[in-house]
Scaffold this motif. Sequence first.
Motif, PDB file in Angstrom:
ATOM      1  N   TYR A 174       0.839  -1.204   0.000  1.00  0.00           N
ATOM      2  CA  TYR A 174       0.000   0.000   0.000  1.00  0.00           C
ATOM      3  C   TYR A 174       0.873   1.252   0.000  1.00  0.00           C
ATOM      4  CZ  TYR A 174      -4.705  -1.957   0.603  1.00  0.00           C
ATOM      5  OH  TYR A 174      -5.906  -2.581   0.404  1.00  0.00           O
ATOM      6  N   LYS A 175       1.897   1.239   0.838  1.00  0.00           N
ATOM      7  CA  LYS A 175       2.793   2.393   0.937  1.00  0.00           C
ATOM      8  C   LYS A 175       3.492   2.652  -0.390  1.00  0.00           C
ATOM      9  CE  LYS A 175       6.728   4.170   3.599  1.00  0.00           C
ATOM     10  NZ  LYS A 175       7.698   3.869   4.693  1.00  0.00           N
ATOM     11  N   ASN A 176       3.963   1.598  -1.028  1.00  0.00           N
ATOM     12  CA  ASN A 176       4.672   1.747  -2.301  1.00  0.00           C
ATOM     13  C   ASN A 176       3.764   2.272  -3.412  1.00  0.00           C
ATOM     14  OD1 ASN A 176       7.010   0.833  -1.117  1.00  0.00           O
ATOM     15  ND2 ASN A 176       6.773  -1.282  -1.818  1.00  0.00           N
ATOM     16  N   SER A 177       2.460   2.014  -3.269  1.00  0.00           N
ATOM     17  CA  SER A 177       1.517   2.511  -4.274  1.00  0.00           C
ATOM     18  C   SER A 177       0.927   3.864  -3.880  1.00  0.00           C
ATOM     19  CB  SER A 177       0.392   1.497  -4.489  1.00  0.00           C
ATOM     20  OG  SER A 177      -0.348   1.308  -3.294  1.00  0.00           O
ATOM     21  N   GLY A 178       1.457   4.438  -2.785  1.00  0.00           N
ATOM     22  CA  GLY A 178       1.031   5.774  -2.366  1.00  0.00           C
ATOM     23  C   GLY A 178      -0.281   5.818  -1.614  1.00  0.00           C
ATOM     24  N   LYS A 179      -0.721   4.663  -1.087  1.00  0.00           N
ATOM     25  CA  LYS A 179      -1.991   4.605  -0.358  1.00  0.00           C
ATOM     26  C   LYS A 179      -1.738   4.364   1.127  1.00  0.00           C
ATOM     27  CE  LYS A 179      -5.324   2.126  -1.994  1.00  0.00           C
ATOM     28  NZ  LYS A 179      -6.053   0.942  -2.534  1.00  0.00           N
ATOM     29  N   PRO A 180      -2.252   5.224   1.994  1.00  0.00           N
ATOM     30  CA  PRO A 180      -2.124   4.954   3.435  1.00  0.00           C
ATOM     31  C   PRO A 180      -2.991   3.765   3.825  1.00  0.00           C
ATOM     32  CG  PRO A 180      -3.555   6.841   3.075  1.00  0.00           C
ATOM     33  CD  PRO A 180      -2.994   6.472   1.725  1.00  0.00           C
ATOM     34  N   PHE A 181      -2.494   2.953   4.744  1.00  0.00           N
ATOM     35  CA  PHE A 181      -3.255   1.792   5.200  1.00  0.00           C
ATOM     36  C   PHE A 181      -4.060   2.215   6.420  1.00  0.00           C
ATOM     37  CE2 PHE A 181      -4.221  -2.306   7.028  1.00  0.00           C
ATOM     38  CZ  PHE A 181      -4.428  -3.096   5.903  1.00  0.00           C
ATOM     39  N   LYS A 182      -5.379   2.122   6.318  1.00  0.00           N
ATOM     40  CA  LYS A 182      -6.269   2.668   7.346  1.00  0.00           C
ATOM     41  C   LYS A 182      -7.041   1.558   8.057  1.00  0.00           C
ATOM     42  CE  LYS A 182      -8.095   5.075   4.065  1.00  0.00           C
ATOM     43  NZ  LYS A 182      -8.982   5.981   3.290  1.00  0.00           N
ATOM     44  N   MET A 183      -7.075   1.663   9.389  1.00  0.00           N
ATOM     45  CA  MET A 183      -7.825   0.702  10.197  1.00  0.00           C
ATOM     46  C   MET A 183      -8.626   1.451  11.258  1.00  0.00           C
ATOM     47  SD  MET A 183      -5.133  -2.483  10.660  1.00  0.00           S
ATOM     48  CE  MET A 183      -6.418  -3.723  10.907  1.00  0.00           C
ATOM     49  N   GLY A 184      -9.674   0.815  11.746  1.00  0.00           N
ATOM     50  CA  GLY A 184     -10.546   1.449  12.719  1.00  0.00           C
ATOM     51  C   GLY A 184     -10.422   0.841  14.107  1.00  0.00           C
ATOM     52  N   MET A 185     -10.674   1.662  15.098  1.00  0.00           N
ATOM     53  CA  MET A 185     -10.832   1.210  16.491  1.00  0.00           C
ATOM     54  C   MET A 185     -11.912   2.093  17.094  1.00  0.00           C
ATOM     55  SD  MET A 185      -9.287   3.859  18.165  1.00  0.00           S
ATOM     56  CE  MET A 185      -8.160   5.172  17.719  1.00  0.00           C
ATOM     57  N   VAL A 186     -12.369   1.787  18.291  1.00  0.00           N
ATOM     58  CA  VAL A 186     -13.612   2.404  18.740  1.00  0.00           C
ATOM     59  C   VAL A 186     -13.458   3.690  19.540  1.00  0.00           C
ATOM     60  CG1 VAL A 186     -14.663   0.114  18.753  1.00  0.00           C
ATOM     61  CG2 VAL A 186     -13.869   1.101  20.903  1.00  0.00           C
ATOM     62  N   ILE A 242     -12.107   2.117   5.634  1.00  0.00           N
ATOM     63  CA  ILE A 242     -11.036   1.460   6.379  1.00  0.00           C
ATOM     64  C   ILE A 242     -10.841   0.064   5.799  1.00  0.00           C
ATOM     65  CG2 ILE A 242     -11.302   2.748   8.535  1.00  0.00           C
ATOM     66  CD1 ILE A 242     -13.049   0.473   9.609  1.00  0.00           C
ATOM     67  N   TYR A 243      -9.673  -0.529   6.066  1.00  0.00           N
ATOM     68  CA  TYR A 243      -9.353  -1.852   5.517  1.00  0.00           C
ATOM     69  C   TYR A 243      -9.373  -2.942   6.586  1.00  0.00           C
ATOM     70  CZ  TYR A 243      -7.544   1.497   2.131  1.00  0.00           C
ATOM     71  OH  TYR A 243      -7.411   2.559   1.267  1.00  0.00           O
ATOM     72  N   GLY A 244      -9.625  -2.534   7.802  1.00  0.00           N
ATOM     73  CA  GLY A 244      -9.700  -3.479   8.903  1.00  0.00           C
ATOM     74  C   GLY A 244     -10.074  -2.742  10.166  1.00  0.00           C
ATOM     75  N   TYR A 245     -10.372  -3.497  11.220  1.00  0.00           N
ATOM     76  CA  TYR A 245     -10.747  -2.848  12.473  1.00  0.00           C
ATOM     77  C   TYR A 245     -10.581  -3.795  13.649  1.00  0.00           C
ATOM     78  CZ  TYR A 245     -15.353  -5.101  11.450  1.00  0.00           C
ATOM     79  OH  TYR A 245     -16.368  -5.978  11.147  1.00  0.00           O
TER      80      TYR A 245
END
Length: 465
Positions: A174-186, A242-245
Amino acid sequence: MKSILKKSFFLSVALLMVACGGKEAKKETAQAATEAVTSKTKQLDIEKPQLTFGFIKLTDMAPLAIAKEKGFFEDEGLFVSVEAQSNWKNVLDRVIDGQLDGSHMLAGQPIAAGAGFGRQAQLVTPFSMDLNGNGITVSNDVWSKMKPNVPKGEDGKPIHPIKADALKPVITDYKNSGKPFKMGMVFPVSTHNYEIRYWLAAAGIHPGMYTADNVQGQIDAEVLLSVTPPPQMPATLESGTIYGYCVGEPWNQQAVFKGIGVPVTTNYDIWKNNPEKVFVMTKKFVDDNPNTAIAVTKALIRAGKWLDEPTNRAEAVKILSMSQYVGAPEEVLANSMTGTFEFEKGDKREMPDFNVFYKYNATYPFYSDGIWFLTQMRRWGQIPETKTAAWYGETIKDIYRPDIWKKAADLLVAEGQIPATDIPATDGYKPATADFIDGTTYDAKDPIGYINSFSIGNKDDKDIQ
């Protein structure tokens, strides 16, 4: 149900008579109500019988639902309304402002309020609501990229626990393609925030630091963590925001049922039998209503004990599925509440301790549990300055109140509701443990040494006075 209706009838009559009578009538009516409700429960002189408690729609609010539905609150002379809240900030604000008399709350919330992070208030907890109960879920797309990195057993299924090492190459892509990796928490001080941070950091993935200028906790982050209310997690994942949580049940199993994500680990695997939610009241409420606080704790302890009887779990699922409580389908709730947990669709595994409400002294508010949260607040910068080792113990003893729990438990023993062996002989500290996904040893009596044992996060001077 008949017994509950009978109790409700007697108690309603009692309230009516109290409202209409004088002081002596009130005293006599209260005594009559006590005898009518139960011969086993020894009611205290309740200062505030009518109470309103809050909760978030999660499986671990179960002790509140059970204490109400099974009549345990009524047995204590308490008339309790239990109301769902929209998010954790709302829960905190309404308890502090007195709109709620108490609430199901993240363990980190009363601790943060007393330690100086976020809104300040004097909050206390006499009751730990459960152990374990959370999971980390990723989208189907992320799982398809993680799965080749996960070791497999002879049956071809992934070997658990799955560490974040399997996610690391995906984040790099994701980083190499310029996309931040986003995850959720409560919530910033939620168990979920600290668990997902722990899981990521154990694999060398930096989850970010908090500073005065970055309250999102994203300084140096390789994964951008953000807040999403628990019931909204599946929809937020499905939308691609988000991509996970990391969240509590039933919102991991909901992703499985909807076919939008795969739980990859549980917090039982991150920290075996970790503390999760607590029941919280203000210090002022407890000081003004000491018997009420004890009575509430008694009812909740009984609810926890009832919940951990395996034969009661099916009924608990039915109760929790009611719209006024969690409101999720029974089959979704049962997936984790009845001793199993489903990862990939069809990969259902035995997890008898995924939800623990009573055994392993689950209801006791151990100081050591609270200190762990303080160490994580310091590790990630929510507590910005170095503290002495003594500060950790002193701070938590103002918030965690095993003295109230002990008074409640002693009364339950005298009534024959619980055995005396269920009261732990403890100074409030559990023994040091290495039951973490990375094998690091946690000793609550050496909080600074624990903080300094990690390669990622703040470091402190152990000799500070």
